[in-house]
Every structure is written in C-alpha cells, then in structure tokens.
Design a protein around this motif. Structure first.
Motif, PDB file in Angstrom:
ATOM      1  N   GLU A 279     -33.154  11.108  -8.105  1.00 51.28           N
ATOM      2  CA  GLU A 279     -34.335  11.904  -8.427  1.00 51.28           C
ATOM      3  C   GLU A 279     -35.195  12.189  -7.188  1.00 51.28           C
ATOM      4  O   GLU A 279     -35.900  13.199  -7.128  1.00 51.28           O
ATOM      5  CB  GLU A 279     -35.174  11.229  -9.511  1.00 51.28           C
TER       6      GLU A 279
ATOM      7  N   PHE B 241     -41.919  21.781 -14.893  1.00 55.60           N
ATOM      8  CA  PHE B 241     -40.959  20.982 -15.636  1.00 55.60           C
ATOM      9  C   PHE B 241     -40.647  21.746 -16.922  1.00 55.60           C
ATOM     10  O   PHE B 241     -41.546  22.331 -17.533  1.00 55.60           O
ATOM     11  CB  PHE B 241     -41.554  19.608 -15.959  1.00 55.60           C
TER      12      PHE B 241
ATOM     13  N   ALA C  10     -37.148  20.367  -4.465  1.00 56.61           N
ATOM     14  CA  ALA C  10     -38.245  21.078  -5.127  1.00 56.61           C
ATOM     15  C   ALA C  10     -39.410  21.298  -4.166  1.00 56.61           C
ATOM     16  O   ALA C  10     -40.016  22.385  -4.146  1.00 56.61           O
ATOM     17  CB  ALA C  10     -38.704  20.309  -6.359  1.00 56.61           C
TER      18      ALA C  10
ATOM     19  N   CYS D 106     -35.573  28.991 -20.416  1.00 57.02           N
ATOM     20  CA  CYS D 106     -36.697  28.773 -19.497  1.00 57.02           C
ATOM     21  C   CYS D 106     -36.549  29.640 -18.249  1.00 57.02           C
ATOM     22  O   CYS D 106     -37.521  30.249 -17.781  1.00 57.02           O
ATOM     23  CB  CYS D 106     -36.783  27.297 -19.106  1.00 57.02           C
TER      24      CYS D 106
ATOM     25  N   HIS E 260     -32.331  25.451 -21.157  1.00 50.92           N
ATOM     26  CA  HIS E 260     -32.715  25.649 -19.758  1.00 50.92           C
ATOM     27  C   HIS E 260     -32.587  27.119 -19.372  1.00 50.92           C
ATOM     28  O   HIS E 260     -33.422  27.643 -18.620  1.00 50.92           O
ATOM     29  CB  HIS E 260     -31.840  24.785 -18.849  1.00 50.92           C
TER      30      HIS E 260
ATOM     31  N   ALA F 161     -36.545  15.871  -5.958  1.00 49.36           N
ATOM     32  CA  ALA F 161     -37.942  16.116  -5.583  1.00 49.36           C
ATOM     33  C   ALA F 161     -38.040  16.738  -4.191  1.00 49.36           C
ATOM     34  O   ALA F 161     -38.862  17.634  -3.954  1.00 49.36           O
ATOM     35  CB  ALA F 161     -38.731  14.810  -5.637  1.00 49.36           C
TER      36      ALA F 161
ATOM     37  N   LEU G  36     -37.697  23.489 -12.519  1.00 46.13           N
ATOM     38  CA  LEU G  36     -36.630  22.503 -12.658  1.00 46.13           C
ATOM     39  C   LEU G  36     -35.747  22.928 -13.821  1.00 46.13           C
ATOM     40  O   LEU G  36     -36.189  22.970 -14.969  1.00 46.13           O
ATOM     41  CB  LEU G  36     -37.204  21.114 -12.924  1.00 46.13           C
ATOM     42  N   SER G  37     -34.491  23.252 -13.516  1.00 47.40           N
ATOM     43  CA  SER G  37     -33.548  23.698 -14.523  1.00 47.40           C
ATOM     44  C   SER G  37     -32.398  22.695 -14.597  1.00 47.40           C
ATOM     45  O   SER G  37     -32.608  21.492 -14.473  1.00 47.40           O
ATOM     46  CB  SER G  37     -33.067  25.117 -14.184  1.00 47.40           C
ATOM     47  N   SER G  38     -31.198  23.162 -14.800  1.00 48.06           N
ATOM     48  CA  SER G  38     -30.031  22.288 -14.954  1.00 48.06           C
ATOM     49  C   SER G  38     -28.782  23.039 -14.536  1.00 48.06           C
ATOM     50  O   SER G  38     -28.683  24.259 -14.742  1.00 48.06           O
ATOM     51  CB  SER G  38     -29.899  21.843 -16.416  1.00 48.06           C
TER      52      SER G  38
END
Length: 214
Positions: free
Chosen positions: A101, A7, A108, A51, A48, A105, A31-33
């Motif tokens: 969400e 995260f 991911a 990261c 982001h 998940a 987890l980015s954007s």
C-alpha cells in the motif's frame, strides 16, 4: 484546491465532482483497480469502471491509479496466524502479484504532483506469489509457525459473505481460481514512476510484524 485524490466510494462521486468543477479544481487522481482491464471485469471491476467513467465524464483532467490486489488484504490472516499458525483458504496455489500500500500511495502522490492528463498506472508488486508462498514468507520473516490449509470453496465463500455481497465474493474467488493456471503478470510501473523497486512481500510483512504477532 487545485488537485484531489479520490477513494472510490461507489455511487457517491457525482456530487463531489460537480462541486470540484464549480470550485475550479484542475485535476483528479482516482484510486481504481486493475480489474477494469480484464476481459470480464466482474462485479468489482464494473464498479471501479463506473467510477472511472464518472470522473472522465466530469470534464476534469484525470489520472487513474489501478493496483492489483493489496498486500494489506492479507492482514485478514493475522488472527489465524496468532491463533494457531494456520491460514485456511481456497486455491492455495493461486499466484497473484500483491502490491504494498505504501507503493500505491507513492504513485498516487506522483500523479497528484505531476498531473499528467489521461494517464493510467497499472500497479503490481515485484513477485507473483501463491497464497502458500505468502503464508510461508510470513512465518520465515517473523519466525512464527505458519502454514496454509486448503478448505472447500463454499467454506471460504460463507466467510466472505459476512462483509461482501455475493457477486463480489464470487468475483474474488473466481479471480483466485483463474490465477492457478495463469499467474498475475509482474509490471515495472512502480519503479518506473517512483525510482525505487516495488517493495517485496517480505518487506511488507516486516513492516506489519506487530499485526501478525511477530
């Protein structure tokens, strides 16, 4: 630990990445954007992006998961829905493609299990919906009175500043303003990756019925 899901804790990844590399971790899912893909990433996108750059520079194998706005953000409306059925906001016609969400998940988890180096997944929900549309769907799905009321931008900005720094609040409001004229494009990524269609906004609302008082 062979693989890890991260995260984005801004400015705090380097220590973990160094330890993971030393411990023999093989793959990172971050987890980015989707804001990192914008021509002007803005305050949020730049963080982001930092990261992503830290993970890429670590030398570890990586996959980036880049969702658009979370449907879960609309839980911030729950108090207003329960109180008087009126959601007050700005740019009600702004049309984004929020994503459940649970679908984020699932992508991911797929990324952790398959570990495809250098892969980036951009995720949206299945519909571009305005805030007015989303409030209407909440009411229709749960049988509750619900309407959207337009208020001045500065009123909304003051509320955002209770939990966000000014550049982040301005970025979110500017992003909303931009999608009035150009709705967020809908992408098929979730179905391509998971094998099932992205969950609709109505399905998400039904899942969170208790939060809205339904």
């Amino acid at each position: 630990m062979d693989r890890a899901f991260l995260f984005p804790v801004f400015g705090a990844l380097d220590g973990f990445l160094a330890s993971a590399k030393e411990a023999g971790t093989q793959h990172i899912v971050l987890l980015s954007s989707d804001s990192v893909t914008f021509s002007q990433p803005g305050w949020i996108g730049e963080r982001h992006l930092a990261c992503e750059q830290a993970v890429a520079a670590s030398g570890l194998s990586w996959t980036f998961v880049r969702p658009t706005v979370f449907m879960a953000n609309d839980l911030g409306w729950a108090h207003q829905i329960r109180h008087d059925g009126t959601v007050r906001g700005v740019y009600g016609s702004a049309a984004m493609a929020p994503v459940d969400e649970r679908d984020i998940a699932a992508v991911a988890a797929h990324a952790l299990l398959t570990a495809q180096p250098g892969k980036s997944y951009e995720l949206t929900g299945p519909q571009a919906l305005s805030q007015i549309d989303r409030v209407r769907i909440i009411g229709e799905t749960l049988g509750l009175p619900a309407r959207f009321e337009e208020v001045p931008r500065e009123d909304v900005r003051r509320g955002l500043l209770d939990r966000l720094p000014p550049p982040a609040a301005d970025f979110l409001l500017d992003q909303l303003a931009a999608t009035q004229a150009e709705p967020t494009p809908v992408l098929p990524t979730i179905e391509q990756v998971t094998g099932h269609p992205a969950r609709t906004y109505a399905e998400w609302v039904a899942h969170h019925a208790a939060d809205f008082g339904g």
